[in-house]
Design an enzyme around this catalytic site. Sequence first.
Site, mmCIF file in Angstrom:
data_model
loop_
_atom_site.group_PDB
_atom_site.id
_atom_site.type_symbol
_atom_site.label_atom_id
_atom_site.label_comp_id
_atom_site.label_asym_id
_atom_site.label_seq_id
_atom_site.Cartn_x
_atom_site.Cartn_y
_atom_site.Cartn_z
ATOM 1 N N CYS A 1 -42.683 -77.064 25.111
ATOM 2 C CA CYS A 1 -43.606 -76.952 24.145
ATOM 3 C C CYS A 1 -43.473 -75.306 23.838
ATOM 4 O O CYS A 1 -42.199 -74.966 23.409
ATOM 5 C CB CYS A 1 -45.033 -77.201 24.406
ATOM 6 N N HIS B 1 -45.921 -82.574 26.080
ATOM 7 C CA HIS B 1 -46.105 -81.917 27.325
ATOM 8 C C HIS B 1 -46.178 -83.300 28.516
ATOM 9 O O HIS B 1 -47.297 -83.724 28.531
ATOM 10 C CB HIS B 1 -47.721 -81.422 27.102
ATOM 11 N N GLU C 1 -46.295 -83.060 31.337
ATOM 12 C CA GLU C 1 -47.424 -82.852 32.672
ATOM 13 C C GLU C 1 -48.757 -83.199 32.392
ATOM 14 O O GLU C 1 -49.394 -83.010 33.193
ATOM 15 C CB GLU C 1 -47.192 -81.211 32.969
HETATM 16 N N1 GLN Z 1 -47.891 -73.259 19.263
HETATM 17 C C1 GLN Z 1 -47.515 -72.877 20.426
HETATM 18 C C2 GLN Z 1 -46.572 -71.732 20.122
HETATM 19 O O1 GLN Z 1 -46.221 -71.586 19.034
HETATM 20 C C3 GLN Z 1 -46.959 -73.992 21.342
HETATM 21 C C4 GLN Z 1 -48.043 -74.721 21.618
HETATM 22 C C5 GLN Z 1 -47.817 -75.496 23.018
HETATM 23 O O2 GLN Z 1 -47.330 -74.989 24.052
HETATM 24 N N2 GLN Z 1 -48.726 -76.342 23.467
HETATM 25 O O3 GLN Z 1 -46.463 -71.141 21.041
#
Ligand code: GLN
Length: 187
Positions: free
Chosen positions: A79, A170, A172
């Site tokens: 992410c 995610h 995890e």
């Molecule tokens: N929206 C977040 C970002 O731009 C990422 C979201 C996440 O890691 N769950 O960093």
Amino acid sequence: MRIAILALQGAFIEHSKMLAQLGVESFEVRQAADWEQPKDALIIPGGESTTMLKLLRELNLLAPVKQAIEDGMPVFGTCAGLILLAKHVVGDVLERISTMDTTVCRNAYGRQLSSFYIESNVKGIDHAVPMTFIRAPYITNVGKDVEVLAEVNGHIVAARQGKQLVTAFHPELNDDLSIHRLFVEMV
Ligand code: GLN
């Protein structure tokens, strides 16, 4: 095997629990001194990529982390980690770790669908993988050296380039170990 987990902000504890279930040792990187410890790979967790980037800079970790990845250290970004590793982010020109030949759209699912769960296929894994997306990005373009591992609704959500692995979701946060196992095999 010993894996460093960037622990400046976000969902880092969950990664160490996944690795422990696979019998893999890990340690948290909170400051430059931690980074000096011996390690075979790095995990960059989810969280807020702008905050993580700011801390990486302030703690003098951005350059050494980038260098280690360029020198071939395996890295797994989830992410926000996927965002930090991307060479291009739609709509901004901030210098990040920027080692992976991807273009990424942040918060790509908008407000309506900002967080969701599905199960879907990932190349090389023999069952549908649980995927939790939280204000997730997706990858809009990849370079020729990038292998797409998963797509959801026509968007790339997992990819690999050499020893770099990224997921927009995610792994995890669910109890399926297959993505972490895939990374450990890469290491
Ligand atoms: N929206 C977040 C970002 O731009 C990422 C979201 C996440 O890691 N769950 O960093």
